[in-house]
Design a protein around this motif. Structure first.
Motif, short mmCIF file in Angstrom:
data_model
loop_
_atom_site.label_atom_id
_atom_site.label_comp_id
_atom_site.label_asym_id
_atom_site.label_seq_id
_atom_site.Cartn_x
_atom_site.Cartn_y
_atom_site.Cartn_z
N GLY A 48 -3.47 -8.22 2.75
CA GLY A 48 -3.57 -7.88 4.18
C GLY A 48 -2.70 -6.71 4.55
N CYS A 97 -4.12 -3.49 3.02
CA CYS A 97 -5.29 -3.06 3.80
C CYS A 97 -4.86 -2.34 5.08
CB CYS A 97 -6.18 -4.26 4.14
SG CYS A 97 -7.16 -4.87 2.77
N GLU A 98 -3.85 -2.88 5.76
CA GLU A 98 -3.36 -2.25 6.99
C GLU A 98 -2.76 -0.89 6.69
OE1 GLU A 98 -3.72 -3.19 10.06
OE2 GLU A 98 -4.72 -5.08 9.57
N SER A 148 -8.64 -3.54 7.56
CA SER A 148 -8.16 -4.91 7.68
C SER A 148 -8.79 -5.77 6.59
CB SER A 148 -8.52 -5.50 9.05
OG SER A 148 -7.91 -4.75 10.09
N LEU A 149 -8.13 -6.88 6.28
CA LEU A 149 -8.65 -7.77 5.25
C LEU A 149 -9.99 -8.35 5.68
CD1 LEU A 149 -8.15 -9.06 2.50
CD2 LEU A 149 -6.90 -10.90 3.65
N GLY A 170 -9.82 -8.00 -0.40
CA GLY A 170 -8.88 -6.93 -0.10
C GLY A 170 -9.20 -5.65 -0.83
#
Length: 326
Positions: A22, A25-26, A31-32, A281
């Motif tokens: 998560g 990804c950010e 986003s996840l 992810g």
């Protein structure tokens, strides 16, 4: 305190994978979970890898490495698709037929293992070639198998509720068979002391045949979900099916750690949840960063697997050092 330790042990790897993927990804600008479609992909992938992991673990945890896993899965999915589409039975009929076909193939593999007394790897490689040949025959030379304009099979595969039902049934089946039957008792006895168990009256041959049959049943269900998720399949042969089984190695190694805090079935489930967080992810990262290709993902996944194996092999030493400096 004991229950808190168990809860932490069971959930730590899935939570760690969820948080790390998560955060990554950010950092790359996504986003996840970006919507309901991602949730659909999560449950579809989770159901597939759980069925595959359950099936592989049955023989792997007794020292049998079955290379025919992918071929068994594919022939079930192909024949199940052909029968279901021709009869109009839908995805439920497909899963039932796929499971039955793959269970029969698994039973044959088990019988050959018992009769020929060859190493499981040799039996698996031989049956891979035979099964791939059968796939080529039933598909008229590896022609594509599809559902035409019928999208009910794909909608089934991306339906989180349907996938939850499939996973629940698999979890109940594994729990009942391995914890509440004579077969399960004999299976665990053979794991801990084969010679003693055989001397005590456990029939090792029948136990092995049932293991292969049950594994085939789960492979068939996994094959059905795989074919449904792509709305068809173009079969490939010449040992190309072998790679399918390696998708479950990382979740199974995760489950080795989690298994210290719960039974094997829950451990495998949580290992698969952790693995699917990684899968989702990396998929999200690749959608916004072109450099993150499938090859890069394989390298990262292999690195995670190696690091986790290093930890498992040195866990005792690490814990002793931690206690020493605590």
């Amino acid at each position: 305190m004991r229950y808190i330790k168990k809860t932490v042990g069971i959930t730590v790897i899935p939570l760690l994978c969820f948080v790390v993927t998560g955060v990554v990804c950010e950092l790359v600008g996504t986003s996840l979970f970006t919507g309901f479609s991602t949730v659909q992909l999560f449950f579809r992938g989770l159901a597939y890898v759980l069925l595959l992991s359950f099936g592989v673990s049955i023989n792997l945890h007794t020292g049998r490495f079955d290379f025919s896993t992918g071929a068994t899965m594919l022939i079930g999915g192909v024949i199940g698709a052909q029968v279901a589409y021709a009869s109009g039975g839908g995805p439920v009929v497909m899963i039932l037929v796929s499971s039955a076909v793959s269970a029969a193939v698994g039973c044959i593999v088990g019988l050959l293992y018992v009769i020929l007394r060859l190493p499981p790897m040799i039996i698996g490689l031989g049956m891979t070639l035979v099964t791939e040949g059968m796939i080529a025959v039933v598909t008229d030379g590896c022609k594509p198998v599809s559902f035409g304009s019928d999208d009910s099979y794909y909608r089934f595969a991306v339906n989180p509720s349907a996938m939850l039902v499939v996973m629940l049934l698999a979890l109940v089946l594994m729990t009942v068979v391995f914890h509440f039957t004579k077969f399960g008792y004999d299976y665990r006895a053979l794991q801990t002391g084969q010679a003693i168990s055989v001397n005590a009256g456990v029939n090792e041959n029948s136990n092995a045949i049932i293991c292969y049959t049950l594994a085939g049943l789960l492979f068939g269900a996994a094959g059905a979900i795989s074919v449904c998720s792509t709305n068809g399949v173009t079969p490939t042969i010449n040992f190309s099916t072998i790679a399918s089984m390696f998708a479950c190695f990382l979740p199974l190694f995760f489950s080795q750690f989690i298994n210290k805090f719960c039974n094997k079935q829950i451990a495998v489930l949580m290992g698969c949840v952790a693995y699917e967080f990684i899968q989702i992810g990396f998929g999200q990262i690749s959608s916004v960063r072109a450099f993150f290709t499938a090859d890069v993902y394989k390298v990262v996944e292999a690195a995670v697997l190696v690091l986790f194996l290093i930890y498992l092999n040195n866990e005792g030493f690490i814990l002793r050092k931690r206690k020493k400096y605590a």
